[in-house]
Design an enzyme around this catalytic site. Structure first.
Site, PDB file in Angstrom:
ATOM      1  N   SER A 193     -51.651 -23.346  -2.792  1.00  0.00           N
ATOM      2  CA  SER A 193     -49.967 -23.235  -2.336  1.00  0.00           C
ATOM      3  C   SER A 193     -49.837 -22.406  -2.646  1.00  0.00           C
ATOM      4  O   SER A 193     -50.370 -21.434  -2.788  1.00  0.00           O
ATOM      5  CB  SER A 193     -50.055 -23.868  -4.209  1.00  0.00           C
ATOM      6  OG  SER A 193     -48.446 -23.457  -4.099  1.00  0.00           O
ATOM      7  N   LYS A 215     -52.710 -30.452  -6.408  1.00  0.00           N
ATOM      8  CA  LYS A 215     -52.376 -29.784  -5.211  1.00  0.00           C
ATOM      9  C   LYS A 215     -51.113 -30.535  -4.452  1.00  0.00           C
ATOM     10  O   LYS A 215     -49.651 -30.363  -4.153  1.00  0.00           O
ATOM     11  CB  LYS A 215     -53.032 -29.909  -4.055  1.00  0.00           C
ATOM     12  CG  LYS A 215     -51.971 -29.100  -2.464  1.00  0.00           C
ATOM     13  CD  LYS A 215     -50.742 -27.552  -2.829  1.00  0.00           C
ATOM     14  CE  LYS A 215     -50.375 -26.785  -1.946  1.00  0.00           C
ATOM     15  NZ  LYS A 215     -50.265 -27.334  -0.958  1.00  0.00           N
ATOM     16  N   HIS A 246     -48.453 -31.190  -7.736  1.00  0.00           N
ATOM     17  CA  HIS A 246     -47.301 -30.006  -7.487  1.00  0.00           C
ATOM     18  C   HIS A 246     -46.490 -29.819  -6.088  1.00  0.00           C
ATOM     19  O   HIS A 246     -45.423 -30.052  -6.644  1.00  0.00           O
ATOM     20  CB  HIS A 246     -48.450 -29.213  -6.877  1.00  0.00           C
ATOM     21  CG  HIS A 246     -48.198 -27.615  -6.391  1.00  0.00           C
ATOM     22  ND1 HIS A 246     -46.971 -27.569  -5.389  1.00  0.00           N
ATOM     23  CD2 HIS A 246     -47.306 -26.101  -7.530  1.00  0.00           C
ATOM     24  CE1 HIS A 246     -46.669 -25.657  -5.126  1.00  0.00           C
ATOM     25  NE2 HIS A 246     -46.927 -25.803  -5.638  1.00  0.00           N
ATOM     26  N   ASN A 247     -46.957 -30.397  -5.096  1.00  0.00           N
ATOM     27  CA  ASN A 247     -45.813 -30.984  -3.689  1.00  0.00           C
ATOM     28  C   ASN A 247     -44.943 -31.013  -4.322  1.00  0.00           C
ATOM     29  O   ASN A 247     -43.312 -31.466  -3.725  1.00  0.00           O
ATOM     30  CB  ASN A 247     -46.394 -31.144  -2.638  1.00  0.00           C
ATOM     31  CG  ASN A 247     -46.992 -30.181  -2.302  1.00  0.00           C
ATOM     32  OD1 ASN A 247     -47.602 -28.902  -2.531  1.00  0.00           O
ATOM     33  ND2 ASN A 247     -47.080 -29.511  -0.475  1.00  0.00           N
ATOM     34  N   GLU A 276     -42.798 -29.786  -7.027  1.00  0.00           N
ATOM     35  CA  GLU A 276     -41.562 -29.070  -5.851  1.00  0.00           C
ATOM     36  C   GLU A 276     -40.786 -29.733  -4.775  1.00  0.00           C
ATOM     37  O   GLU A 276     -39.072 -29.037  -4.686  1.00  0.00           O
ATOM     38  CB  GLU A 276     -42.496 -27.917  -4.136  1.00  0.00           C
ATOM     39  CG  GLU A 276     -41.856 -27.448  -3.512  1.00  0.00           C
ATOM     40  CD  GLU A 276     -43.081 -27.240  -2.998  1.00  0.00           C
ATOM     41  OE1 GLU A 276     -44.175 -26.499  -3.013  1.00  0.00           O
ATOM     42  OE2 GLU A 276     -43.001 -26.774  -1.437  1.00  0.00           O
TER      43      GLU A 276
HETATM   44  P1  NBP Z   1     -52.056 -25.369  11.470  1.00  0.00           P
HETATM   45  O1  NBP Z   1     -52.073 -26.331  10.764  1.00  0.00           O
HETATM   46  O2  NBP Z   1     -50.922 -25.431  12.627  1.00  0.00           O
HETATM   47  O3  NBP Z   1     -53.120 -26.121  12.699  1.00  0.00           O
HETATM   48  C1  NBP Z   1     -53.607 -24.680  13.601  1.00  0.00           C
HETATM   49  C2  NBP Z   1     -55.600 -24.658  13.270  1.00  0.00           C
HETATM   50  O4  NBP Z   1     -55.847 -25.752  13.194  1.00  0.00           O
HETATM   51  C3  NBP Z   1     -55.512 -24.054  13.842  1.00  0.00           C
HETATM   52  O5  NBP Z   1     -56.034 -22.688  13.744  1.00  0.00           O
HETATM   53  C4  NBP Z   1     -56.183 -24.848  15.324  1.00  0.00           C
HETATM   54  O6  NBP Z   1     -57.463 -24.145  16.017  1.00  0.00           O
HETATM   55  C5  NBP Z   1     -56.624 -25.733  14.553  1.00  0.00           C
HETATM   56  N1  NBP Z   1     -57.446 -26.656  15.180  1.00  0.00           N
HETATM   57  C6  NBP Z   1     -56.246 -27.934  15.742  1.00  0.00           C
HETATM   58 BR1  NBP Z   1     -55.171 -28.417  15.724  1.00  0.00          BR
HETATM   59  N2  NBP Z   1     -57.410 -29.156  15.704  1.00  0.00           N
HETATM   60  C7  NBP Z   1     -58.630 -28.561  15.968  1.00  0.00           C
HETATM   61  C8  NBP Z   1     -60.009 -28.935  16.205  1.00  0.00           C
HETATM   62  N3  NBP Z   1     -59.754 -30.363  16.730  1.00  0.00           N
HETATM   63  N4  NBP Z   1     -61.019 -28.261  15.824  1.00  0.00           N
HETATM   64  C9  NBP Z   1     -61.331 -26.920  15.444  1.00  0.00           C
HETATM   65  N5  NBP Z   1     -60.031 -26.478  15.153  1.00  0.00           N
HETATM   66  C10 NBP Z   1     -58.244 -27.124  15.265  1.00  0.00           C
HETATM   67  O7  NBP Z   1     -52.529 -24.205  10.906  1.00  0.00           O
HETATM   68  P2  NBP Z   1     -51.892 -23.716   9.205  1.00  0.00           P
HETATM   69  O8  NBP Z   1     -50.236 -23.481   9.707  1.00  0.00           O
HETATM   70  O9  NBP Z   1     -53.170 -22.391   9.520  1.00  0.00           O
HETATM   71  O10 NBP Z   1     -52.168 -24.377   7.897  1.00  0.00           O
HETATM   72  C11 NBP Z   1     -53.910 -25.658   7.462  1.00  0.00           C
HETATM   73  C12 NBP Z   1     -54.255 -25.930   6.889  1.00  0.00           C
HETATM   74  O11 NBP Z   1     -53.870 -25.272   5.217  1.00  0.00           O
HETATM   75  C13 NBP Z   1     -52.947 -27.184   7.127  1.00  0.00           C
HETATM   76  O12 NBP Z   1     -53.698 -28.151   6.926  1.00  0.00           O
HETATM   77  C14 NBP Z   1     -52.130 -27.257   6.064  1.00  0.00           C
HETATM   78  O13 NBP Z   1     -51.205 -28.376   6.233  1.00  0.00           O
HETATM   79  C15 NBP Z   1     -52.325 -26.559   5.025  1.00  0.00           C
HETATM   80  N6  NBP Z   1     -51.289 -25.750   4.583  1.00  0.00           N
HETATM   81  C16 NBP Z   1     -50.497 -25.086   5.302  1.00  0.00           C
HETATM   82  C17 NBP Z   1     -49.505 -24.435   4.152  1.00  0.00           C
HETATM   83  C18 NBP Z   1     -48.027 -23.198   4.881  1.00  0.00           C
HETATM   84  O14 NBP Z   1     -47.446 -22.612   4.387  1.00  0.00           O
HETATM   85  N7  NBP Z   1     -48.223 -23.320   6.142  1.00  0.00           N
HETATM   86  C19 NBP Z   1     -49.439 -23.746   2.973  1.00  0.00           C
HETATM   87  C20 NBP Z   1     -50.576 -24.473   2.192  1.00  0.00           C
HETATM   88  C21 NBP Z   1     -52.039 -25.663   2.836  1.00  0.00           C
HETATM   89  P3  NBP Z   1     -56.565 -23.761  17.771  1.00  0.00           P
HETATM   90  O15 NBP Z   1     -55.758 -22.199  18.105  1.00  0.00           O
HETATM   91  O16 NBP Z   1     -57.931 -23.769  19.011  1.00  0.00           O
HETATM   92  O17 NBP Z   1     -55.905 -24.186  18.140  1.00  0.00           O
END
Ligand code: NBP
Length: 475
Positions: A128, A183, A186-187, A190
């Site tokens: 988080s 987590k 937590h959300n 939130e």
């Molecule tokens: P995203 O959730 O937008 O995911 C994008 C990533 O997933 C890219 O690296 C993409 O690769 C990869 N990907 C996908 Br889509 N399909 C794939 C596949 N079949 N094989 C391999 N790679 C694949 O990224 P994020 O916003 O950085 O979040 C990552 C995780 O963290 C998520 O589960 C999210 O829920 C969680 N999270 C996010 C936050 C936040 O604030 N954003 C906070 C806490 C947790 P590519 O570049 O090749 O398309």
């Protein structure tokens, strides 16, 4: 094979976590399905530490020191399953796959069981703090085996946020899905906290006519007291912001339809399964749904009337709202902890509630000054029937109850919806009622469905012959 840890998925979260590991002196293997993203990250940040980029997943795995630790930061759901499968093929018994995405804990339980069969450790981990937290220090909520935490824990603790007393905001919460469960809740908390703050804003703006710039200052002052928290701080910032295009307060140009990605909904769905009343989280989730229920809002906005008389505000209104907010917020956290305790018993996780509140003290979105008090409460008595039974919290909510009642009744008279404040007060009154109308419900259930009832004055299960002579039978 030199890398201490690897990160798969270099979108915002993954690349920031990888940089955080590197900045703490770890050698970090990095891989992204689309290699261009890896190159992009390397050219922008490659000089921040020791990275080992790979174009192929097999090279990525080969670059990890044993026992290998690969942290997945890809889209939750199918993408996560796909990456786990590919990694598992390349890994060896004793290696670890860490999922830092927002997975549902049921999926984490399923994945952990499947990988355990293959001798691999699967560590579902809540992360988080958003993008900034990932880079500068998130709150980390790992599940998984105690064995995996021995070598993984120190790495995660190094990059985690540090509480004011210096403790890392990262603790193993329990096996399999425990981390992702915590987590999720937590959300949920939130959601509840954000809704309550939204209601406080609405009461003061619509009810008391205070302008956003002024409210920004007020929230800033509140943030210096008992309500000290990241979400209050953020609210002060948002309310103080002026839209560049129109010169209007930013809040007045934003469409009032709240989005959601689903963790609030998951929390409520699970609470229904466990039978734990998380009314604050449920109301917050439904309030977002109501806000974005365009058809219903547009179809009724001009039909439904509000109060016909002007509502007199109590002189103490602003302070009343502050106290009602604090009390409602405590209810929201109390309910969330109840849900974690219930799940911990159901799944045999052994979650330490004190450790859980301690790790929320920094890095995460619900970080707040009063988490110190919550931590103390659980540490002093882990068997508390409710957070509201801890002496300090009993005092806060009972001291606030008069203000709370004035706010909820004023809101009802003024026609300002306060589902969060109102349901929290109803929960408080539910807990303090010696007799609830559930006795009537038991009577109704026995009447139409012979569901039986228990008596206050003697042991046993009873049924009244409602359709006959109304004699009572012991079952
Ligand atoms: P995203 O959730 O937008 O995911 C994008 C990533 O997933 C890219 O690296 C993409 O690769 C990869 N990907 C996908 Br889509 N399909 C794939 C596949 N079949 N094989 C391999 N790679 C694949 O990224 P994020 O916003 O950085 O979040 C990552 C995780 O963290 C998520 O589960 C999210 O829920 C969680 N999270 C996010 C936050 C936040 O604030 N954003 C906070 C806490 C947790 P590519 O570049 O090749 O398309």
């Amino acid at each position: 094979s030199t890398a201490d840890i690897g990160v798969v998925g270099l979108a915002v979260m993954g690349s920031n976590l990888a940089r955080n590991f590197a900045r703490h002196g770890f050698t970090v293997a990095v891989y992204n399905r689309t290699y261009a993203k890896t190159e992009e990250m390397m050219s922008a940040h490659g000089d921040e530490g020791n990275f080992v980029p790979s174009q192929e997943l097999s090279d990525f795995v080969a670059s990890l020191a044993r026992p290998r630790k690969a942290m997945i930061m890809v889209q939750a759901g199918k993408a996560t399953d796909a990456v786990i499968d590919q990694l598992a093929e390349l890994m060896e018994p004793g290696d670890m796959i860490i999922d830092g995405g927002n997975a549902h804990f049921d999926n984490t339980r399923r994945r952990e069981a499947a990988l355990r069969e293959r001798g691999l450790h699967f560590v579902g981990t809540g992360v988080s703090g958003g993008e900034e937290g990932a880079l500068l220090g998130p709150a980390i909520m790992p599940g998984g085996s105690a064995e995996s935490y021995e070598s993984l824990g120190p790495i995660l603790e190094a990059i985690a946020a540090k509480a004011p007393d210096g403790t890392p905001c990262c603790t193993r919460l329990g096996p399999d899905g425990a981390g992702h469960f915590v987590k999720m809740v937590h959300n949920g908390i939130e959601y509840s906290d954000m809704q309550l703050i939204g209601e406080a804003y609405d009461l003061l703006r619509r009810g008391a006519g205070i302008e956003p710039a002024e409210l920004s200052k007020l929230f800033g002052e509140w943030n210096a007291g008992e309500l000290d928290s990241y979400l209050i701080e953020v609210t002060a910032e948002v309310l103080g912001h002026t839209d560049a295009a129109t010169g209007k307060p930013f809040v007045d140009v934003v469409l009032d339809r709240a989005g959601q990605k689903g963790t609030g909904r998951w929390t409520v769905q699970n609470a229904l399964d466990l039978g734990v009343p998380v009314t604050g989280i449920a109301e917050a989730t439904f309030a977002r749904a109501l806000s974005s229920g365009v058809k219903q809002r547009e179809g009724t906005v001009d039909l439904l009337t509000g109060p016909t008389e002007k509502t007199e505000l109590p002189e103490t209104f602003v302070e009343d709202v502050r106290q009602a907010l604090y009390a409602s917020k405590i209810v929201a956290y109390a309910q969330g902890f109840d849900q974690i305790a219930a799940a911990s018993a159901e799944y045999d996780w052994g979650i330490d509630l004190g450790a859980c509140s301690a790790l929320w003290r920094a890095g995460c979105i619900i970080r707040a000054g009063f988490l110190d008090k919550i931590t103390t409460a659980w540490r002093e008595n882990p068997e508390l029937p409710s957070l509201l039974a801890a002496p300090e919290f009993t005092k806060i909510v009972t001291d606030a109850q008069s203000a709370w009642r004035r706010v909820v009744s004023t809101a009802a008279l003024a026609g300002i919806p306060t589902p969060g404040f109102s349901s929290a007060l109803a929960y408080y009154d539910g807990l303090r009622s010696r007799r609830l109308p559930a006795a009537v419900i038991q009577g109704q259930r026995d009447f139409f469905g012979s569901h039986t009832y228990k008596r206050v004055d003697r042991e046993g299960t009873f049924h009244t012959d409602w359709s006959g002579d109304r004699t009572e039978h012991e079952m």
